[in-house]
Design an enzyme around this catalytic site. Structure first.
Site, PDB file in Angstrom:
ATOM      1  N   THR A 125       0.819  -1.213   0.000  1.00 48.01           N
ATOM      2  CA  THR A 125       0.000   0.000   0.000  1.00 48.01           C
ATOM      3  C   THR A 125       0.852   1.262   0.000  1.00 48.01           C
ATOM      4  O   THR A 125       1.913   1.310   0.631  1.00 48.01           O
ATOM      5  CB  THR A 125      -0.928   0.006   1.230  1.00 48.01           C
ATOM      6  OG1 THR A 125      -1.749  -1.159   1.190  1.00 48.01           O
ATOM      7  CG2 THR A 125      -1.815   1.232   1.239  1.00 48.01           C
ATOM      8  N   GLU A 126       0.380   2.287  -0.694  1.00 52.11           N
ATOM      9  CA  GLU A 126       1.071   3.570  -0.736  1.00 52.11           C
ATOM     10  C   GLU A 126       0.102   4.691  -0.352  1.00 52.11           C
ATOM     11  O   GLU A 126      -1.117   4.475  -0.323  1.00 52.11           O
ATOM     12  CB  GLU A 126       1.663   3.813  -2.121  1.00 52.11           C
ATOM     13  CG  GLU A 126       2.716   2.786  -2.498  1.00 52.11           C
ATOM     14  CD  GLU A 126       3.483   3.152  -3.763  1.00 52.11           C
ATOM     15  OE1 GLU A 126       3.231   4.231  -4.339  1.00 52.11           O
ATOM     16  OE2 GLU A 126       4.355   2.353  -4.158  1.00 52.11           O
ATOM     17  N   GLY A 130      -4.213   2.407  -2.561  1.00 53.28           N
ATOM     18  CA  GLY A 130      -4.656   1.379  -1.636  1.00 53.28           C
ATOM     19  C   GLY A 130      -5.370   0.291  -2.402  1.00 53.28           C
ATOM     20  O   GLY A 130      -4.774  -0.687  -2.853  1.00 53.28           O
ATOM     21  N   ARG A 269     -25.424  -9.537  35.160  1.00 54.26           N
ATOM     22  CA  ARG A 269     -25.987  -8.201  35.387  1.00 54.26           C
ATOM     23  C   ARG A 269     -27.476  -8.312  35.714  1.00 54.26           C
ATOM     24  O   ARG A 269     -28.235  -8.966  34.985  1.00 54.26           O
ATOM     25  CB  ARG A 269     -25.784  -7.351  34.135  1.00 54.26           C
ATOM     26  CG  ARG A 269     -26.508  -6.017  34.124  1.00 54.26           C
ATOM     27  CD  ARG A 269     -25.876  -5.027  35.071  1.00 54.26           C
ATOM     28  NE  ARG A 269     -26.371  -3.684  34.784  1.00 54.26           N
ATOM     29  CZ  ARG A 269     -26.310  -2.675  35.629  1.00 54.26           C
ATOM     30  NH1 ARG A 269     -25.752  -2.852  36.825  1.00 54.26           N
ATOM     31  NH2 ARG A 269     -26.753  -1.475  35.301  1.00 54.26           N
ATOM     32  N   GLU A 364      -6.512  -5.413   3.874  1.00 53.14           N
ATOM     33  CA  GLU A 364      -6.519  -6.518   2.906  1.00 53.14           C
ATOM     34  C   GLU A 364      -7.729  -6.439   1.974  1.00 53.14           C
ATOM     35  O   GLU A 364      -8.311  -7.459   1.592  1.00 53.14           O
ATOM     36  CB  GLU A 364      -6.465  -7.867   3.610  1.00 53.14           C
ATOM     37  CG  GLU A 364      -5.053  -8.238   4.028  1.00 53.14           C
ATOM     38  CD  GLU A 364      -4.720  -9.695   3.810  1.00 53.14           C
ATOM     39  OE1 GLU A 364      -5.091 -10.248   2.758  1.00 53.14           O
ATOM     40  OE2 GLU A 364      -4.101 -10.270   4.701  1.00 53.14           O
TER      41      GLU A 364
END
Length: 379
Positions: A125-126, A130, A269, A364
């Site tokens: 990736t840059e 992407g 709870r 990814e």
């Protein structure tokens, strides 16, 4: 059609979950808050045989398939996605060496990943590339038997802790189609000209290392080319088509962990004099959560199994990652809601799960890109 896991696979599941409870759970909050890489946990995971699941036996690995890798990933993610990412991506990028590397490359770089002597990374990736992988600008030019690399990569997992990385570069800028311009080149992290800068302030998976990497006149031997010159894009797509099953398994495990914690909380709870889980509206939400988790698990297992059978289906893998990631986000949202105000503070794990979940719809391949992959294969 047999959905039953073998005894060996159940043992792998059990080993991974027990490791997560013993080694990861006590440290998860600390490393999330500090945004610190848990190197000692990674080392213990190597000793336990949980790192490098798909590395073949002849190179020191267990030789498992992608289904076994998914089983390990799921169990670790039930406890903490950040540390799971540290463990399962310690070999990230090296799959390209397994698939396409020379015998010399495999013998040199794979054993150390299993033995705890090294970590790998995939630098793809840059800042401006992407989803559009072919739009990268990092270049590698041959000069006297060496590749000279210049460019910048962004959001690189293991960027400041890795020992080597597989870098996607433009090697043939005039080739047509443009996908034929790219190649994969192995770069050792200590090469002169490599600068890695850790990225702080991430929303989630804070234990995992993420970095920006700059390459300035970085020189590596011509023999560091992985696979064929000009085939890098196609090799990388095959890599993603396989490893997306691991990301899908992260979604399954994270969602299951959030569900586990929510059921326990609702049992303990009390509101209006009785356990929260006695409320039918709450039961319906829990039922929906459980159903979505089981659906995500089934499609993920099928996708990983098909990869192991040599029948990789890019559309099915995209479906698994897209659906499991979206399920994780949805389930974690409900988990926080059912915890009420307690779910909003970091004393309770579900807020960390919620922050971690969002990355599963982004890295990814963003879920929109997965839908594009699915749509292209319809009809």
């Amino acid at each position: 059609m047999d959905f039953e896991l073998s005894e060996e696979r159940r043992m792998i599941q059990d080993l991974a979950y027990k490791f997560a409870l013993k080694e990861m759970a006590p440290l998860a909050k600390e490393y999330d808050r500090a945004e610190k890489y848990p190197r000692e946990v990674w080392a213990k995971a190597c000793e336990a045989g949980l790192v490098g699941a798909t590395i073949p036996e002849e190179y020191g690995g267990p030789g498992y398939g992608f289904l076994e890798q998914a089983l390990i990933t799921e169990q670790l993610s039930r406890v903490d996605l950040g540390m799971c990412t540290v463990i399962m991506t310690a070999i990230f990028g090296s799959e390209n060496i397994i698939f396409y590397g020379t015998e010399e490359q495999k013998k040199k770089y794979l054993p150390g990943l299993v033995e705890g002597r090294g970590v790998s990374a995939g630098a793809y990736t840059e800042p401006d590339a992407g989803t559009d992988v072919a739009g990268i600008r990092t270049k590698a030019v041959l000069d006297q038997g060496e590749w000279v690399i210049n460019g910048t990569k962004m959001f690189i997992t293991n960027g400041t802790v890795c020992d080597f990385m597989v870098v996607l570069c433009i090697t043939d800028p005039e080739a047509e189609p443009r996908h034929a311009r790219l190649s994969l080149i192995l770069v050792e992290a200590d090469r002169p000209g490599v600068t890695a800068t850790k990225i702080y302030g991430k929303m989630g998976i804070r234990a995992s290392d993420t970095a920006e990497i700059a390459f300035e006149e970085v020189r590596v031997p011509e023999g560091n080319l992985i696979g064929q010159r000009g085939r890098g894009f196609y090799q990388l797509m095959h890599f993603f088509d396989s490893t997306r099953t691991m990301v899908a398994a992260q979604g399954v495990g994270l969602a299951q962990g959030a569900l586990d914690k929510t059921v326990k909380y609702c049992q303990e709870r009390k509101t209006f004099g009785r356990p929260l889980i006695a409320n039918q509206a709450v039961q319906f939400i829990l039922a929906e959560m459980a159903t979505k988790v089981e659906l995500a698990r089934n499609i993920t297992y099928k996708a990983a199994w098909q990869v192991d059978q040599g029948r990789t289906d890019p559309a099915l893998n995209a479906m698994a990652k897209y659906f499991a990631g979206e399920t994780a986000v949805w389930v974690c949202d409900k988990a926080v809601q059912l915890h009420g105000g307690y779910g909003y503070v970091d004393e309770y794990d579900v807020q960390r799960f919620y922050r971690d979940a969002k990355i599963l719809e982004i890295y990814e391949g963003a879920k929109e890109a997965e839908k594009m992959t699915i749509a292209r294969r319809l009809g």
